[in-house]
Scaffold this active site. Structure first.
Site, PDB file in Angstrom:
ATOM      1  N   LYS A 193     -14.202   1.031  -5.495  1.00 29.13           N
ATOM      2  CA  LYS A 193     -14.616  -0.212  -6.622  1.00 29.13           C
ATOM      3  C   LYS A 193     -14.350  -1.220  -4.506  1.00 29.13           C
ATOM      4  O   LYS A 193     -13.276  -1.415  -4.273  1.00 29.13           O
ATOM      5  CB  LYS A 193     -14.554  -0.583  -7.422  1.00 29.13           C
ATOM      6  CG  LYS A 193     -14.713  -1.538  -7.653  1.00 29.13           C
ATOM      7  CD  LYS A 193     -13.893  -2.614  -9.217  1.00 29.13           C
ATOM      8  CE  LYS A 193     -12.760  -3.248  -8.061  1.00 29.13           C
ATOM      9  NZ  LYS A 193     -13.160  -4.528  -7.073  1.00 29.13           N
ATOM     10  N   GLY A 246      -3.404  -2.994  -3.042  1.00 30.26           N
ATOM     11  CA  GLY A 246      -3.277  -4.175  -3.084  1.00 30.26           C
ATOM     12  C   GLY A 246      -2.455  -5.375  -3.707  1.00 30.26           C
ATOM     13  O   GLY A 246      -1.169  -4.738  -2.447  1.00 30.26           O
ATOM     14  N   SER A 247      -1.848  -5.908  -4.461  1.00 30.47           N
ATOM     15  CA  SER A 247      -1.184  -6.633  -4.900  1.00 30.47           C
ATOM     16  C   SER A 247       0.050  -6.296  -4.934  1.00 30.47           C
ATOM     17  O   SER A 247      -0.901  -5.165  -6.384  1.00 30.47           O
ATOM     18  CB  SER A 247      -1.410  -8.483  -4.964  1.00 30.47           C
ATOM     19  OG  SER A 247      -1.834  -8.183  -6.355  1.00 30.47           O
ATOM     20  N   THR A 248       1.046  -6.399  -5.457  1.00 29.10           N
ATOM     21  CA  THR A 248       2.431  -5.926  -6.391  1.00 29.10           C
ATOM     22  C   THR A 248       2.016  -5.657  -7.958  1.00 29.10           C
ATOM     23  O   THR A 248       2.075  -5.033  -8.611  1.00 29.10           O
ATOM     24  CB  THR A 248       3.504  -6.336  -5.816  1.00 29.10           C
ATOM     25  OG1 THR A 248       3.780  -5.804  -4.773  1.00 29.10           O
ATOM     26  CG2 THR A 248       4.559  -5.518  -6.459  1.00 29.10           C
ATOM     27  N   VAL A 250      -1.081  -6.982  -9.310  1.00 30.00           N
ATOM     28  CA  VAL A 250      -1.886  -6.029  -9.444  1.00 30.00           C
ATOM     29  C   VAL A 250      -1.826  -4.624  -9.672  1.00 30.00           C
ATOM     30  O   VAL A 250      -1.884  -4.485 -10.823  1.00 30.00           O
ATOM     31  CB  VAL A 250      -3.671  -6.289  -8.869  1.00 30.00           C
ATOM     32  CG1 VAL A 250      -4.224  -5.150  -9.203  1.00 30.00           C
ATOM     33  CG2 VAL A 250      -3.853  -7.396  -8.666  1.00 30.00           C
ATOM     34  N   GLY A 251      -0.968  -4.027  -8.623  1.00 28.97           N
ATOM     35  CA  GLY A 251      -0.168  -3.104  -7.994  1.00 28.97           C
ATOM     36  C   GLY A 251      -0.481  -1.828  -9.817  1.00 28.97           C
ATOM     37  O   GLY A 251       0.355  -1.121 -10.767  1.00 28.97           O
ATOM     38  N   GLU A 269      -0.279   0.695  -2.543  1.00 29.91           N
ATOM     39  CA  GLU A 269      -0.239   0.671  -1.188  1.00 29.91           C
ATOM     40  C   GLU A 269      -0.043  -0.563  -1.510  1.00 29.91           C
ATOM     41  O   GLU A 269      -1.175  -1.346  -1.889  1.00 29.91           O
ATOM     42  CB  GLU A 269      -0.550   0.884  -0.211  1.00 29.91           C
ATOM     43  CG  GLU A 269      -0.187   0.986   0.912  1.00 29.91           C
ATOM     44  CD  GLU A 269      -0.887  -0.378   1.950  1.00 29.91           C
ATOM     45  OE1 GLU A 269       0.049  -1.250   1.829  1.00 29.91           O
ATOM     46  OE2 GLU A 269      -1.792   0.127   3.041  1.00 29.91           O
ATOM     47  N   CYS A 303      -1.654  -6.279   5.181  1.00 31.48           N
ATOM     48  CA  CYS A 303       0.413  -6.505   4.658  1.00 31.48           C
ATOM     49  C   CYS A 303       1.463  -6.547   5.402  1.00 31.48           C
ATOM     50  O   CYS A 303       3.079  -5.575   4.926  1.00 31.48           O
ATOM     51  CB  CYS A 303       0.038  -5.456   3.434  1.00 31.48           C
ATOM     52  SG  CYS A 303      -0.225  -3.567   3.779  1.00 31.48           S
ATOM     53  N   GLU A 432       4.360 -12.916   0.159  1.00 37.00           N
ATOM     54  CA  GLU A 432       3.479 -12.288   0.523  1.00 37.00           C
ATOM     55  C   GLU A 432       2.737 -13.543   1.251  1.00 37.00           C
ATOM     56  O   GLU A 432       2.024 -13.722   0.011  1.00 37.00           O
ATOM     57  CB  GLU A 432       2.815 -10.966   0.282  1.00 37.00           C
ATOM     58  CG  GLU A 432       1.999 -10.610   1.573  1.00 37.00           C
ATOM     59  CD  GLU A 432       1.421  -9.005   0.982  1.00 37.00           C
ATOM     60  OE1 GLU A 432       1.207  -8.350   1.725  1.00 37.00           O
ATOM     61  OE2 GLU A 432       1.322  -9.249  -0.346  1.00 37.00           O
TER      62      GLU A 432
END
Length: 534
Positions: A193, A246-248, A250-251, A269, A303, A432
Site C-alpha cells: 500500500k 511512517g509515524s510513531t 500510526v505505528g 521503522e 525521518c 518530528e
C-alpha cells in the site's frame, strides 16, 4: 534567498510523463476498486490534480491477499530455487534502470522530489538494494546440528508467507524497492500500500515487475488511505507479516491491529529527531556542508534528518552565522529545475504542519536566524528555516549506584553518569516536524552533549562531527540510536543494517538482517543409529 517558482510551466513540460497506471494492481492485472471510488493525487508544485487514482478499501485488500495467498500456497515463486528468483529480480532491476527517467519524473510530479537528484543518487541507491537482495536470494542457508542422544538436526529458513508492506510518501520508489526486495528474495508474496500522496510510481513498478516475469499474485498494489486500506492490511487474518514505515502514532495503531488479529509479525521503522553533535575541534566550513545535507535533504521530509544540531560553545557563534548564510543561498523551486536545491512539501497538510511549528518556535522564544516563511504564490514551498537559542531542560548527576533502569547511562573514565528526566522544552526541539526546520543548540561538555542528544523519545539516527577518535568512540557508544554517522551524514548502503531504538521502532532494513525478518526458522530432528529414540 534566491527562489525559482516555475510552478509547472511549459519550460519543463517535456519532463512531465503521461500517467499510464491509475488502477489497483491485483493478481497481475490493473483493476478498478470494488466500490468504483477514486481519489485525487495532487501536484505539490501547482496544487493541481495530476490524476484520479482507484481508492482501495477492505474488499480490495481481501482480493489482493487472496491472490497473494494463492501465489504463496500453490504458485511457483516460493518453490523456485534462490538463484532463479535472483535471476528474475535482476531482470526486474534491468527494467527499472531502463525506465529511470519516467520513474524519477513521477516522484517529482507526485511528491515534489528533485528530478536530477532522483536520477543521479536516490533511485540508483534503490537499484543497489534490489541488486543486493537479488544476489542474496541463493544464499539463504540453514545449519546442521550435532545434538545429544545420537540425534542429528538441521534448520530450514523458509519464507514467512504473505507480507503487507505499508510505505510512506517521502521516498516512494526507494521505499517500494527497500520493502519488496528482501521479501521477494525470501520467497514471500506480498501486498503493497503506497501512501495516498504518492501512488504513481508504485503502480508503475508493479507493471515492470510483471514484465520481468515475477508471477501473478506475488506483488499486488492497493492504493488508498491508511485508515481504510492500511487498517485492513494491519488486521488481516491471512497476512503473516506487516512491514510499516511512517509515524510513531500510526505505528502504534499498526502494532495493535496486528496483535489483536492473528498476532502477525511486525517490523516498524518510525519517526526520528536525530541530533548532529558538532565538537569544537572540527573545520566549521566542511562541517556546515554535512549539516546542510543532514538538515535539509529532501526538504526535511526524512525521518533521519538532523533537525537538532548541537554545537560546542567554542565555535557556536561562528557556526550559526555561517550555517544561516549557506541556508539563505539555497534555491527553493520547481523540482524539475536542475538549479533547485529544495522542492515543495508533499501536500497541503504537511505544508501547514511545518508552518505551524515555525510559529511555535517563534512564540516559545527561539531566535529565527533565517527562513520561516512560505515561498511564492502557488505550491507548497517553504524557506529553509534555522532557529538558534533553542532551550533544552535536562537533569545530570554523578552516581555510584544505578537504581533507575529507564535512565540514559554514560560510562567514561571509570565513572558512571546518569541523565534523568531528559526533556527538551521547545516543540521544535522535541517533535518530528518533517520539514526544512533545524534547531541549533549550544553545549559545553561531552556529557552535556550526550544528555541533550538522548533527550528524545526517538532513536533512529545520530551524527557526530569531531577529529578526536576518543570523542567519536565515547559518544557513539553512548547515543541511543540505530545508526551513527561520524563525520558524514545520510551515508547509507544496502549492506548496512538500519532501524530504530526506543519509539523509532524495531526491526532492521538493509543487510541480511533486512532479509531475515521475512524468514521463519524450522528445526528438523532425526535419530541416528544407536539413538535411545530408536
Amino acid at each position: 534567498m534566491s527562489q525559482v517558482h516555475n510552478n509547472g510551466n511549459s519550460k519543463y513540460s517535456d519532463k512531465i510523463p503521461k500517467i499510464k497506471f491509475t488502477k489497483l494492481f491485483i493478481n497481475g492485472e490493473f483493476v478498478d476498486s470494488v466500490s468504483g471510488k477514486t481519489f485525487e493525487t495532487i501536484d505539490p508544485r501547482t496544487e493541481e490534480v495530476i490524476a484520479n487514482i482507484a481508492e482501495g478499501d477492505k474488499e480490495d485488500v481481501d482480493l489482493a491477499v487472496k491472490a497473494a495467498r494463492e501465489a504463496f500456497d500453490h504458485g511457483p515463486w516460493p518453490r523456485m530455487s534462490g538463484s532463479e528468483r535472483g535471476r528474475i529480480m535482476m531482470k526486474f532491476l534491468q527494467l527499472v534502470e531502463e525506465n529511470i527517467e519516467e520513474l524519477a519524473a513521477l516522484d517529482s510530479l507526485d511528491a515534489g522530489k528533485l528530478f536530477e537528484l532522483g536520477k543521479a543518487a536516490e533511485i540508483p541507491f534503490a537499484f543497489s538494494v534490489l541488486r543486493y537482495y537479488a544476489g542474496a536470494a541463493d544464499k539463504i542457508h540453514g545449519k546442521t546440528l550435532r545434538m545429544a542422544n545420537q540425534l542429528q538436526g538441521h534448520t530450514l529458513h523458509e519464507p514467512v508467507g504473505v507480507v503487507g508492506h505499508i510505505i510512506p510518501w517521502n521516498f516512494p520508489i526507494g521505499m517500494f524497492l527497500m520493502k519488496t526486495s528482501p521479501a521477494l528474495a525470501a520467497g514471500c508474496t506480498m501486498l503493497v500500500k503506497p501512501a495516498e500522496q504518492s501512488p504513481l510510481s508504485a503502480l508503475y513498478l508493479a507493471h515492470l515487475a510483471k514484465l520481468a516475469g515475477i508471477p501473478d499474485g506475488v506483488i499486488n498494489v492497493v492504493t488508498g488511505f491508511g485508515e481504510t486500506a492500511g487498517a485492513a492490511i494491519s488486521s488481516h487474518m491471512d497476512i503473516d507479516c506487516v512491514s510499516f514505515t511512517g509515524s510513531t502514532e500510526v505505528g502504534r495503531v499498526v502494532m495493535q491491529a496486528a496483535a489483536t488479529s492473528n498476532l502477525k509479525a511486525v517490523s516498524l521503522e518510525l519517526g526520528g529527531k536525530a541530533p548532529l553533535i558538532v565538537f569544537d575541534d572540527v573545520d566549521v566550513d566542511s562541517t556546515i556542508n554535512i549539516a546542510l545535507k543532514g538538515g535539509f535533504a529532501n526538504k526535511g521530509e526524512y525521518c533521519v534528518c538532523s533537525s537538532r544540531i548541537l554545537v560546542q560553545e567554542g565555535i557556536y557563534d561562528e557556526f550559526v552565522t555561517k550555517f544561516a548564510l549557506y541556508a539563505k543561498g539555497m534555491i527553493v523551486g520547481d523540482p524539475f529545475d536542475p538549479s533547485t536545491h529544495q522542492g515543495p512539501q508533499v501536500d497541503k497538510q504537511q505544508y501547514e504542519k511545518v508552518l505551524s511549528y515555525i510559529e511555535h518556535g517563534k512564540r516559545q522564544g527561539a531566535t529565527l536566524l533565517t527562513g520561516g516563511k512560505p515561498c511564492g504564490e502557488k505550491g507548497y514551498y517553504i524557506e529553509p528555516t534555522i532557529f538558534s537559542d533553542v532551550t533544552v531542560v535536562y537533569t545530570f548527576a554523578y552516581v555510584t549506584h544505578i537504581c533507575c533502569i529507564s535512565s540514559t547511562l554514560l560510562c567514561t573514565n571509570n565513572h558512571v553518569y546518569v541523565f534523568v528526566c531528559l526533556q527538551d522544552d521547545m516543540l521544535i526541539a522535541t517533535d518530528e516536524i518533517f520539514g526544512p526546520v533545524v534547531s541549533v543548540i549550544k553545549f559545553k561538555t561531552i556529557e552535556e552533549a550526550i544528555a541533550k542528544a538522548n533527550s528524545t523519545c526517538y532513536g533512529l539516527a545520530a551524527g557526530i562531527a569531531t577529529n578526536d577518535l576518543n570523542i567519536a568512540n565515547t559518544v557513539s557508544r553512548s547515543l541511543r540510536a540505530g545508526i551513527i554517522w561520524i563525520n558524514c551524514y545520510l551515508a547509507f548502503d544496502a549492506s548496512c543494517p538500519y532501524g530504530g531504538y526506543k519509539m523509532s521502532g524495531f526491526g532492521r532494513e538493509f543487510g541480511m538482517e533486512g532479509l531475515y525478518k521475512y524468514l521463519q526458522v524450522k528445526s528438523v530432528v532425526t535419530p541416528l543409529h544407536n539413538s535411545p529414540w530408536l
